[in-house]
Write an enzyme that holds these catalytic residues in place. Structure first.
Site, short mmCIF file in Angstrom:
data_model
loop_
_atom_site.label_atom_id
_atom_site.label_comp_id
_atom_site.label_asym_id
_atom_site.label_seq_id
_atom_site.Cartn_x
_atom_site.Cartn_y
_atom_site.Cartn_z
N GLU A 94 26.62 -1.43 -55.03
CA GLU A 94 26.25 -2.47 -54.08
C GLU A 94 26.13 -3.86 -54.70
O GLU A 94 26.46 -4.86 -54.07
CB GLU A 94 24.91 -2.12 -53.40
N SER A 366 -23.88 30.15 -17.62
CA SER A 366 -25.11 30.37 -18.39
C SER A 366 -25.08 29.79 -19.79
O SER A 366 -26.10 29.83 -20.49
CB SER A 366 -25.42 31.87 -18.45
#
Length: 688
Positions: A94, A366
């Protein structure tokens, strides 16, 4: 002739002067433009380098739990966490003069111009790594002159304000490698299932070729193209003296083992509901917005215990029939700090992502009673406090309306029972009488103190759990009893770090006492009664159906309504709760369905705590224990056939002994003596 020549010379001098002036002006303008650009770059300062990064969620075991991103999978890694082969290969192909130029490679630009002129078209690029990085960060990839000018300005700003290593690091973390992978770390994981720092020369040279054309050079779909590109890169590295010819040849012929696409493991625990809850905590409780979550590369360390989650999933599948349409929710927490260790929000996340553990509100039945009895204990009740269990119609505050609760299967003692029996047998009459006796506000106040967030109606039936609540709130409230009364809240996240290790959040460890630890223990001891067969009276204790599954001390309470079934309980180390029911509030008529919650809870707790110490609940200072007759709550005498160990605030224990069995004991002893006399009747009298 001489005159004409003189005129031409004069003209030439004038033209020269004009050209000279124009040249000077042009040079001045260029110098001005050059200085202006650099002044602008200096004044504008360093451009921000923020790019969207994948957030990684970890389980409590340190494994990757999940990842979230905005469509770009990216993990930021520092330059020293990237294999040198990757850096060398990338620079070779690159930008080989990256460390020599200042953002623009004039040699490469000149070469590209010559190549383009020869080919009469655009055939060779000249962009440096800095230019590409600028384009990836700030610009669209169109080919207009405006974009090129902006790219040049950003390039100069990058070069003036950041080091070469910083620019290269940024480039390596933003470049696209195809298949949704941005940055070298994401690419390394995608293609080779490894970290970028561990990439070999062969792997690095393959990956370095992809950015030129991510689809065309992808080794997953175009192996031949990718191999040719790899050969070019290795040749460039060899020409630059980075690697030897032998290394290049070996790297080219080395077979590459590509990672297989991730497939969902059908046996893996499904933590999708937990992940939704964790994301909700990030946004709602910790104030972290979606942009930060999906783009800042956060490292989120959650509380999830993978083993416990797997156990919960397995037990749900084992217990609930696959043919049943019933739904379920489950939460397990560490009662010491509120960390959620496992969570299930439904039986199938893909079919229904609605989280029943954190979002749904259901009647708790309950399971509300421990809150009531805690309030009653504080108001002077004890385990021995008696009240008659019988069919009762209560007149409400308006003096006209009535309320007639009933016990399960309409079973009543038709005699006084103790509080210890009332909770163990889940007697509804005792609960409503207690609720009305201490005042209906007391239960609401206690529930709110314990973290119940849902609105509760001030009605007699609240004692039986008629106001809907959240599963996670109920489990958290029981956790407060388990830890001795210290405030906790359900938490899914222990710590959050940025991608570079900075801690941005740490779960608080400080806890304040919200309820009295003595009464918290007394309530816990009451809840152990559901597993204690000594408390059987006119009916069996509610924990009997699962007593065969449990092997250690637990405290808990079950709850059942026509549409809901609950079981919440704990050991000193772990609290968990299960809800089972239908989303539409459909009546549960199947007896088996009503038993799912208890069984799932018991099997989970036993498996989750397997191998851990069997801890007992420890009474704090200020309490004392005595043996009582569970049927009447009085001190047990030697003649009582059943004795139950009960706890009291010192000074509130029973003062009178049970006499119910004295006559019976005397008659039994007399019969035994008569029996002995008959056995030895042949002995002479003097033998006595």
């Amino acid at each position: 002739m001489e005159t004409v020549l003189t005129e031409h010379l004069k003209k030439a001098r004038r033209i020269f002067r004009i050209l000279l002036v124009l040249g000077i002006l042009a040079g001045a303008l260029l110098l001005f433009a050059y200085i202006s650009i650099f002044l602008y770059a200096k004044i504008a300062g360093p451009p921000p380098l923020n790019v969207s990064q994948t957030a990684v969620f970890y389980s409590a075991n340190g494994k990757v739990l999940d990842e979230v991103h905005n469509g770009q999978k990216r993990y930021w890694v520092s330059l020293n966490q990237i294999s040198p082969y990757v850096k060398d290969a990338t620079l070779a192909v690159e930008d080989k003069r990256f460390y020599e130029h200042h953002g623009f490679d004039m040699h490469r630009i000149a070469g590209a111009v010559v190549a383009d002129i020869k080919a009469m078209g655009k055939v060779q690029g000249a962009s440096t790594i800095t230019q590409q990085y600028a384009r990836n960060l700030f610009l669209e990839h169109d080919k207009t002159w405006t974009r090129k000018l902006q790219e040049a300005l950003y390039t100069i700003r990058l070069e003036m304000n950041y080091s070469k290593d910083q620019i290269l690091e940024g480039y390596m973390n933003t470049i696209y490698y195809g298949h949704g992978a941005y940055g070298i770390e994401a690419a390394a994981r995608l293609y080779f299932d490894k970290h970028a720092k561990n990439l070999t020369l062969s792997e690095a040279s393959m990956l370095a070729g992809i950015p030129k054309g991510p689809s065309y050079y992808s080794p997953l779909i175009h192996q031949e193209n990718a191999k040719k590109r790899q050969n070019i890169i290795l040749s460039l590295m060899k020409e630059d003296g980075i690697i030897t010819a032998k290394q290049a040849t070996k790297a080219l012929v080395t077979p590459l083992a590509f990672a297989k696409p991730a497939e969902k493991d059908p046996n893996k625990e499904d933590a999708s509901y937990f992940m939704d809850a964790a994301l909700a905590e990030l946004k709602q409780d910790l104030g972290i917005d979606e942009t930060m979550i999906y783009t800042n590369g956060l490292r989120v360390y959650t509380t999830l215990d993978e083993k416990m989650q797997r156990t919960a999933e397995e037990k749900m599948k084992d217990v609930i029939s696959s043919s049943s349409d019933v739904q379920s929710a489950f939460v397990a927490m560490n009662p010491k700090n509120g960390q959620v260790k496992a969570l299930i929000g439904g039986r199938d996340y893909e079919k229904s992502p609605f989280n029943r553990a954190t979002q749904a509100i259901r009647q708790p039945g309950s399971t509300m009673k421990p809150f009531l009895y805690y309030a009653a204990l504080k108001d002077g009740f004890t385990e021995s406090t008696p009240m008659k269990s019988e069919e009762t119609t209560f007149k409400l505050e308006d003096g006209v309306s009535t309320y007639t609760p009933s016990n399960y299967h309409n079973y009543y003692a038709d005699a006084p029972i103790t509080m210890a029996q009332a909770i163990a047998l889940s007697d509804n009459i005792y609960a409503v009488k207690t609720h009305l006796f201490i005042g209906e506000n007391r239960l609401i106040e206690t529930a709110k103190t314990l973290g119940i967030s849902s609105p509760l109606k001030k009605v007699p039936s609240l004692a039986l759990g008629t106001s809907p609540v959240k599963v996670i709130d109920m489990v958290n409230a029981y956790g407060i009893f388990a830890n001795g009364g210290k405030e906790i809240r359900p938490t899914f996240i222990k710590r959050i770090e940025t991608h570079d290790g900075e801690v941005v959040y740490q779960a608080p460890s400080e806890q304040k006492q919200v309820i009295d630890k003595r009464y918290a223990f007394l309530t816990t001891h009451l809840m152990t009664g559901m597993f204690n067969q000594k408390l059987n009276g006119y009916t069996t204790v509610t924990g009997k159906p699962i007593s065969k599954y449990v092997s250690r001390p637990y405290a808990g309470k079950s709850g059942t309504t026509s549409t809901d079934s609950w079981m919440i309980g704990y050991s000193p180390q772990l609290v968990s709760g299960v809800w089972v029911g239908y989303d539409q509030g459909r009546t549960m008529d199947d007896v088996a369905e009503k038993g799912y919650a208890k069984k799932m809870w018991a099997l989970f707790m036993e498996e989750a705590l397997k191998g851990k110490k069997k801890e007992k609940f420890k009474a704090p200072n200020g309490l004392m224990s005595v043996n009582i007759n569970p049927q009447n709550g009085k001190l047990a005498s030697k003649s009582c056939p059943v004795q139950y160990k009960a706890y009291y605030l010192t000074g509130t224990q029973p003062k009178t002994y049970c006499t119910d069995h004295i006559d019976h004991a005397a008659k039994t002893k007399k019969k035994e003596r008569e029996k002995e006399d008959k056995r030895f009747h042949w002995l002479p009298k003097w033998f006595d």
